[in-house]
Design an enzyme around this catalytic site. Structure first.
Site, PDB file in Angstrom:
ATOM      1  N   HIS D 225       0.748  -1.173   0.089  1.00  0.00           N
ATOM      2  CA  HIS D 225       0.084   0.244   0.002  1.00  0.00           C
ATOM      3  C   HIS D 225       0.782   1.292   0.056  1.00  0.00           C
ATOM      4  O   HIS D 225       0.463   2.377  -0.717  1.00  0.00           O
ATOM      5  CB  HIS D 225      -1.067  -0.144   1.260  1.00  0.00           C
ATOM      6  CG  HIS D 225      -1.743   1.319   1.058  1.00  0.00           C
ATOM      7  ND1 HIS D 225      -1.739   2.492   1.802  1.00  0.00           N
ATOM      8  CD2 HIS D 225      -3.082   1.504   0.253  1.00  0.00           C
ATOM      9  CE1 HIS D 225      -2.539   3.138   1.293  1.00  0.00           C
ATOM     10  NE2 HIS D 225      -3.339   2.662   0.539  1.00  0.00           N
ATOM     11  N   LEU D 237       1.258   5.549 -10.400  1.00  0.00           N
ATOM     12  CA  LEU D 237       2.182   4.774 -11.078  1.00  0.00           C
ATOM     13  C   LEU D 237       1.986   4.681 -12.647  1.00  0.00           C
ATOM     14  O   LEU D 237       0.757   4.725 -12.967  1.00  0.00           O
ATOM     15  CB  LEU D 237       2.350   3.380 -10.494  1.00  0.00           C
ATOM     16  CG  LEU D 237       2.944   3.104  -9.110  1.00  0.00           C
ATOM     17  CD1 LEU D 237       2.555   1.911  -8.452  1.00  0.00           C
ATOM     18  CD2 LEU D 237       4.463   3.203  -9.281  1.00  0.00           C
ATOM     19  N   GLY D 265      -6.421   6.253  -8.331  1.00  0.00           N
ATOM     20  CA  GLY D 265      -5.437   7.271  -8.651  1.00  0.00           C
ATOM     21  C   GLY D 265      -4.115   6.764  -8.223  1.00  0.00           C
ATOM     22  O   GLY D 265      -2.933   7.748  -8.394  1.00  0.00           O
ATOM     23  N   LYS D 266      -3.802   5.798  -7.597  1.00  0.00           N
ATOM     24  CA  LYS D 266      -2.601   5.046  -6.973  1.00  0.00           C
ATOM     25  C   LYS D 266      -1.811   4.646  -8.440  1.00  0.00           C
ATOM     26  O   LYS D 266      -0.690   4.534  -8.494  1.00  0.00           O
ATOM     27  CB  LYS D 266      -2.865   4.200  -5.885  1.00  0.00           C
ATOM     28  CG  LYS D 266      -3.382   4.797  -4.660  1.00  0.00           C
ATOM     29  CD  LYS D 266      -3.795   3.920  -3.686  1.00  0.00           C
ATOM     30  CE  LYS D 266      -4.576   4.733  -2.571  1.00  0.00           C
ATOM     31  NZ  LYS D 266      -5.108   3.839  -1.518  1.00  0.00           N
ATOM     32  N   ILE D 267      -2.697   3.928  -9.309  1.00  0.00           N
ATOM     33  CA  ILE D 267      -2.025   3.614 -10.623  1.00  0.00           C
ATOM     34  C   ILE D 267      -2.960   4.427 -11.601  1.00  0.00           C
ATOM     35  O   ILE D 267      -4.163   4.529 -11.460  1.00  0.00           O
ATOM     36  CB  ILE D 267      -2.555   2.073 -10.858  1.00  0.00           C
ATOM     37  CG1 ILE D 267      -1.542   1.268  -9.799  1.00  0.00           C
ATOM     38  CG2 ILE D 267      -2.080   1.696 -12.150  1.00  0.00           C
ATOM     39  CD1 ILE D 267      -1.373  -0.324 -10.047  1.00  0.00           C
TER      40      ILE D 267
END
Lengths: 293, 293, 293, 293
Positions: D225, D237, D265-267
């Site tokens: 995480h 990412l 929005g983390k990838i």
């Protein structure tokens, strides 16, 4: 128990830990099966024949690496179709309604066009007609053999099984596209039938005549259980390698580790056995690479 | 899509999230199956009949909650044995060599004495003899029916299926203790046989005559596939509830989510369907509690 | 070992087999923890606080059912947000690019709008400012306590922990939305800090002063390990209940069964312990129903 | 979507199907990460450092294949211990009470003697003393760096990280044997502390200064995480490879597929990403073999 050096393993995988170690153990056990000339039972599920493993299975049968195959009707479906038709690679998360509209069937991340099953229908009808000429009531192993005889693709495991007289048992054969075709075939040939008890004697004879037996069991279900279940007749397998992704915690046969089979006498108490917890498309080529150079 | 209030669900489970939500959806779908008088196919694996779920299955059959059952030969084994004999509770981590020495077979954390299978041998031989008097070549559904007729235990699902004329299909029946007994039975009655194609017409007729169909599918393997596979004949199930612990990532039929079956037309495009990822011994009583008050 | 009557269990779940039996054992062990007045450590992962379990956790804290909580920073995030904002129920297979465009974050089948995190930003800044007035370098348990003090929602577990002086440990607190806010907060208050070693003494004291300890461990990761790891100081937990979906075969701490912790002395040799293999949203309400009537 | 030829893949794994295909995709994505000179974040769990993967991780750090590491405190434990001591290979089903009596700790099928932790105690105390001379309140990355400086074993990833200035972040560091030692160390040096917020700026700067970022994420938990969470700061990412055995169906972060991170929005929406469902001890050497010739 070896509280020794993790780095000192003689064979690369054994010393890595976790499932890599079990890959190493699987290689060792198969080496012993072969060295001791054990009768090797090989079982797998249909999805694997839809994958790139089909070619590996064919190569094993070409080399007579195994002595009997136990698999599902779907394996016969895919082997027969792929002798002529190609499958595609897609993704696990494709839109299945859209695929259906396009006439594409998804099997995990493998894609199969409806034409494939139209081809199967034609081919299997010819096979059934040929069998029907010989006998009204046939057996799953006879159907498998005749499919193999009808195939010319050297990437087919049934082709090689027929060539090399490796029997292919499929106790649940009606549960497949081929099985569904028996429903239509019987509308014309009402007395056509498949007597599944016919294969029991042949399978039992292989078990009872073996000095040692080994099982290479990929995936679960009926193919897995039939392989270990029939070995009850001789006090259990001497060697067993399972490759599975299923969990034992629900008491399912598919998820049961090799240990559980020891309590039943389906694997012998003194047997060597290992369960590799991994998708067979990754694990099995790694294991077989040591043997099919 | 409902970006609403997690706490505002009309039904307790739906509003919880994760698999609890899927328990709620399973309840809703079964309510709809029943409301619309869908023909309900019920499939499960043998381990569940070895568990406390057997009584629940029997209750469902007593109440004619389902219209057809598709299961493995092992389910017939366990139902027949438990009509007279008790199984015990053990642990997943027991020493299987010691259990074997004591004549105890482990099925997950359930324990089954060898005597149970000795009992089965006697009972099934009587059933086979009765059938053999009627017909030389029988079908799996006939065997299931006759086992049910031979049982007086009201905790047996086969008892109620026979009583209530709910057909029980078992396409892979030879893969079971009962199946192994056909090998011995045929040593005396060589012309005894089980023609698995016989059941295809009866099963197809149920599918083709149904207005709507629903599937309640516990676990995977041949029972699961046969249930959805035969529904191809009518364009797929209208409702499907899967309860499984298997993973879809290896492309196995056992792990395939309901979505995948949509691409094949085994579940209809417009169908309502849900996959509950949970051991059936926990999930299924929770679901059925809403119906069997 | 009891090769007895599957139907004769004193308590409904115990007699069912497979994971239902483990639900029954979990209930028994928690009954014993409470009867013997063990100090109860309760650990869970953040996703559960995003689910309907949050209300159950709050009820447990209201009733002082547990003595210490060990969880991740994300649990604090979700508890704080949900004190004011609602989450929605969606589906595991939604289109994540579309969700992102709409400003909706997916957590399994739970949906969380971006506004939720805007709310969190404002609230946690106030909490940080309050703490900063007291001390430049704080601890995770102080942050948890002050969040609890700032909340008036009685469905919040932090509200009740603060009220009932149940310490909440969160050793990995910077890995969370709250943690990310420390990055922005420090741009204004450069000397603000979180010294995670501060909580070690308080946690160790609880462990060392306990006559008996019990662990209720939902899910894996840092919360699970911290709970069992700190119990090393006293020779291991006396009671341990794990609820998990993780697999042990990869050697992960998250998947490790209770047995493994015995070798480490994190669970005592003579301890009673059970691993329930099930999604906590299904299993944990079933277990706690026996206690929170 | 490619309904093409399963056999026509350009790269062996891609054409196999199921998880073998995902191995192939993982290789392709890492090739692209490297080609585009993405800043590569590498996260893994502690059990992997206890396995044979440690040497592979060290080789990657030696070659500066990755730019930042995010891992748990246990990874630092195992790397420090194994610089001098050996671990052994056992089995997943060993008797854990007996192991405990013998002073052997089991981690899956890896065995670790108590002496290993006695060694760790001595070594980490020296490291803490050295740090304490410099600063009263330190950070996890500083501890990792100083451990690396204290090691001379070239099979250690921390050795190479210190040598090559690859930062190692460990936001949950107190949850480890090293973390437990801070409890004892503070009994003598009460003002020693670890401020976990100190690392946030350094980590954020790496993220914010990158043109492209890639994540190679083995296993789940806080390390997973933190890797994707911090990439929120730059919109996610650009490339992500997950290798996991965890299931998404319980809504856990550990089991979440790469898709889910897109909604957060983390990838990034336009990112390339794949989840390989496999034990890392099997999958990761297969992947890295293409890069570390």
């Amino acid at each position: 128990m070896n509280v020794g050096d993790l780095k000192a393993g003689k064979q690369e995988y054994l010393a890595v830990g976790f499932q890599a170690t079990n890959i190493g153990r699987a290689i060792e056990l198969i080496q012993r099966m072969k060295k001791e000339k054990a009768t090797v039972f090989f079982s797998f599920t249909a999805n694997m024949v839809a994958s790139g493993l089909r070619g590996l299975f064919a190569e094993m049968c070409k080399r007579k690496f195994v002595d009997a195959i136990i698999t599902t009707g779907g394996s016969l479906d895919h082997d027969l179709i792929r002798a002529k038709m190609d499958y595609g690679i897609g993704d696990f998360t494709m839109n299945d309604s859209e695929l259906h509209k396009k006439g594409v069937n998804r099997l995990g991340n493998i894609l199969i066009k409806n034409e494939c099953y139209e081809f199967l229908e034609k081919e299997i009808t010819k096979v059934f007609e040929k069998i029907y000429d010989d006998e009204r009531t046939t057996s799953p192993s006879t159907i498998a053999k005749e499919i193999g005889n009808s195939i010319s693709d050297k990437g087919s495991f049934l082709y090689w099984c027929s060539k090399n007289k490796i029997p292919v048992f499929s106790p649940g054969i009606t549960d497949s596209a081929i099985g569904l075709q028996t429903y239509f075939f019987k509308q014309r040939y009402a007395d056509f039938g498949i007597d599944v008890t016919k294969d029991m004697k042949q399978l039992a004879d292989i078990v009872l005549n073996a000095d040692k037996t080994g099982g290479i069991v990929l995936g679960g279900g009926i193919s897995k259980h039939h392989t270990i279940g029939v070995n009850l007749l001789r006090g259990g397998l001497d060697y067993a390698v399972y490759v599975t992704t299923a969990s034992p915690w629900d008491g399912s046969l598919s998820g049961a580790r090799t240990q559980e089979a020891v309590s039943w006498g389906k694997i012998a108490e003194q047997a060597k056995h290992v369960t590799v917890d991994c998708d067979a498309t990754i694990a099995f080529p790694l294991i077989m690479k040591k043997f099919l150079k």
